[in-house]
Design a protein around this motif. Structure first.
Motif, short mmCIF file in Angstrom:
data_model
loop_
_atom_site.label_atom_id
_atom_site.label_comp_id
_atom_site.label_asym_id
_atom_site.label_seq_id
_atom_site.Cartn_x
_atom_site.Cartn_y
_atom_site.Cartn_z
N ASP A 1 -9.27 -9.20 -6.59
CA ASP A 1 -8.34 -9.72 -5.57
C ASP A 1 -8.85 -9.20 -4.23
N ILE A 2 -9.31 -10.09 -3.38
CA ILE A 2 -9.85 -9.64 -2.09
C ILE A 2 -8.89 -10.03 -0.97
N LYS B 1 -10.76 -17.50 -2.79
CA LYS B 1 -11.34 -16.21 -3.18
C LYS B 1 -10.84 -15.05 -2.34
N ILE B 2 -10.47 -15.35 -1.08
CA ILE B 2 -10.04 -14.27 -0.18
C ILE B 2 -8.69 -14.62 0.43
N LYS C 1 -20.58 -13.52 -3.79
CA LYS C 1 -21.01 -12.65 -4.90
C LYS C 1 -19.98 -12.53 -6.01
N LEU C 2 -18.68 -12.74 -5.68
CA LEU C 2 -17.63 -12.55 -6.67
C LEU C 2 -16.83 -13.83 -6.89
N LYS D 1 -8.45 -4.43 -6.71
CA LYS D 1 -7.97 -4.91 -5.41
C LYS D 1 -8.91 -4.39 -4.33
N ILE D 2 -9.49 -5.33 -3.60
CA ILE D 2 -10.42 -4.97 -2.52
C ILE D 2 -9.77 -5.36 -1.21
#
Ligand code: FAD
Ligand code: NAD
Length: 405
Positions: A32-33, A73-74, A25-26, A5-6
């Motif tokens: 999980d951003i 993604k975010i 990049k991910l 988890k970011i």
């Protein structure tokens, strides 16, 4: 660790650039951003002096965060961070709690008022869209009110700017351009309006190139700005300030004191319990907190030492975006493997606007710029910042193209 988890705090230059890089990049399956920001929009903090003076509408300086991030993604959370709890690996928000494996703190700056009596309560700041909009409306109201009084009050037309650093000087350039328009619009005699800069040192822009300082002073004085140098702002009231020059006190009546005399890191950083240096976190070469290597601190909350002159780098959008690039790289390395990158500042120079079609700057090491050419360069720099976050599409939507002066 399964899927890490970011959490990214703040969608300013540092936080939003990191998010923009990480989503390239991910993949969805890598992490999980979550990006947290108190507003639904990002603002170009470096344009706020224009919004505050009323020379550029604040909608030109902001854009929706959801237009920049890829929601697959975010996860964007519009909320206000209330506390960072490093030992629990949690962040408290007004509406909930987030836990993280990696945290990126990019919560930016606040005005530093140095305990000066009355400043916090009575002065106007230029730190975000809300403050800039309030100041613009306040100044307009002073002009509108002036001719509606039986005894017009001079303090309505005295505009004091505390601090002659880059923020103060850039605001002076804009307000010097704006005042003639306001005088025309509200039938006020230009000669009655005073724009006064109060700077504690014996020069504006301390430490900057003397020739460019002289150019800036001449440009601003020609548009009616008065400089009070070696003058400390000591107290601020609703209807005036007290300054001290050579030990002598002087009162200046004004309803408009703009405090542009310094910034500090977001106070949540100091309150987090992490070791700090005057409110900022001194990060290691990978931009991590030495005692908590899962936390990265970037932008105005971070302190990075410039070993060449044995002083910290000044807090700028330029360094914040460069830090974001390295931070995103290092997070990717932690998630997917690879070498972490050391941060090294690449100084591209400094350009400051002096209002419409005028500016000063030093670029490419020691190349001095001033006048129209410098003002074009400033717009190129402003557009480049948009490009770095949102690509060509954002530049075309929000960019500055009025190069003719
Ligand atoms: P910020 O840009 O301050 O972003 C912080 C983000 O965090 C914001 O979106 C904010 O809403 C959000 N946030 C804050 N608190 C919370 C909370 N509790 N919860 C959730 N979200 C929160 N630098 C340059 O390099 N060049 C320039 O020309 C230049 N001009 C400037 C002109 C002005 C008028 C000013 C004021 C500054 C200027 N600077 C310039 C400095 C530059 O703006 C800052 O260094 C830069 O904004 C720092 O970026 P940041 O991402 O760390 O913070
Ligand atoms: P600053 O700290 O650079 O300047 C503050 C000024 O206020 C100083 O000149 C200081 O002597 C003066 N001051 C402090 N206390 C005072 C008092 N009591 N009375 C009178 N004067 C007082 O702060 P800033 O201008 O807000 O800049 C903040 C950061 O943002 C800096 O790193 C700056 O480089 C950056 N910035 C860059 C640009 C640009 O590159 N164009 C523009 C704006 C800001």
């Amino acid at each position: 660790m399964n899927k890490p988890k970011i959490v990214i705090l703040g969608a300013g230059y540092a936080g939003l650039t990191t998010a923009a890089r990480l989503q390239k990049k991910l993949n969805e399956n890598d992490a999980d951003i979550t990006l947290v920001n108190k507003d639904h929009y990002h603002y170009e903090a470096t344009w706020l002096h224009e919004n505050a003076a009323g020379t550029l509408h604040h909608d030109r300086s902001r854009f929706e965060i959801k237009d920049i991030i890829n929601s697959a993604k975010i996860n964007f959370v519009k909320d206000t961070v209330t506390a960072i709890k490093p030992d629990d690996k949690k962040v408290e928000l007004i509406n909930g709690v987030l836990d993280y494996d990696y945290l990126i703190v990019g919560l930016g700056f606040e005005a530093a008022t140095f305990g000066i009596p009355g400043l916090y309560e009575n002065a106007f700041m230029i730190g975000n869209i809300d403050q800039a909009r309030l100041l613009r409306q306040h100044i307009e109201y002073q002009f509108a009110k002036f001719n509606n009084e039986t005894e017009p009050a001079q303090e309505r037309l005295n505009i004091v700017v505390g601090g002659g650093g880059f923020t103060g000087i850039e605001f002076l350039g804009e307000i010097a351009d704006r005042v003639p328009q306001l005088c025309k619009e509200y039938d006020v005699d230009r000669n009655k309006v005073r724009i006064i800069n109060v700077e504690a040192m014996d020069t504006i822009l301390p430490g900057f190139d003397p020739e460019l300082i002289e150019y800036a002073m001449n440009s601003l004085e020609a548009r009616g700005v008065e400089f009070k140098l070696g003058a400390f702002l000591k107290e601020c009231r609703e209807d005036g300030i007290t300054i001290e020059v050579n030990g002598e006190k002087e009162d200046i009546p004004t309803n408009t004191t703009v405090w542009a005399a310094g910034v500090k890191a977001n106070s949540l950083v100091e309150k987090s319990g992490l070791e700090h240096n005057r409110g900022k976190i001194e990060v290691d070469k990978y931009l991590r907190v030495p005692s908590h290597e899962e936390i990265f601190v970037i932008g105005d909350c971070a302190l990075i030492w410039n070993k060449e002159i044995d002083r910290p780098y000044p807090p700028t959008a330029q360094i914040a975006m460069q830090e974001a690039d390295v931070c995103a790289h290092n997070i990717k390395a932690l998630v997917k493997g690879g070498e972490q990158e050391e941060f090294e500042f690449n100084n591209m120079g400094t350009v400051a606007s002096l209002g419409h079609g005028d500016a000063i700057g030093v670029v490419m090491g020691d190349k001095k710029l001033f006048g129209w050419y410098a003002s074009v360069m400033k717009k190129v720099i402003d557009n480049r910042a948009l490009y770095k976050i949102g690509g060509l599409g954002l530049v075309l939507k929000k960019g500055k193209f009025n190069f003719l002066g």
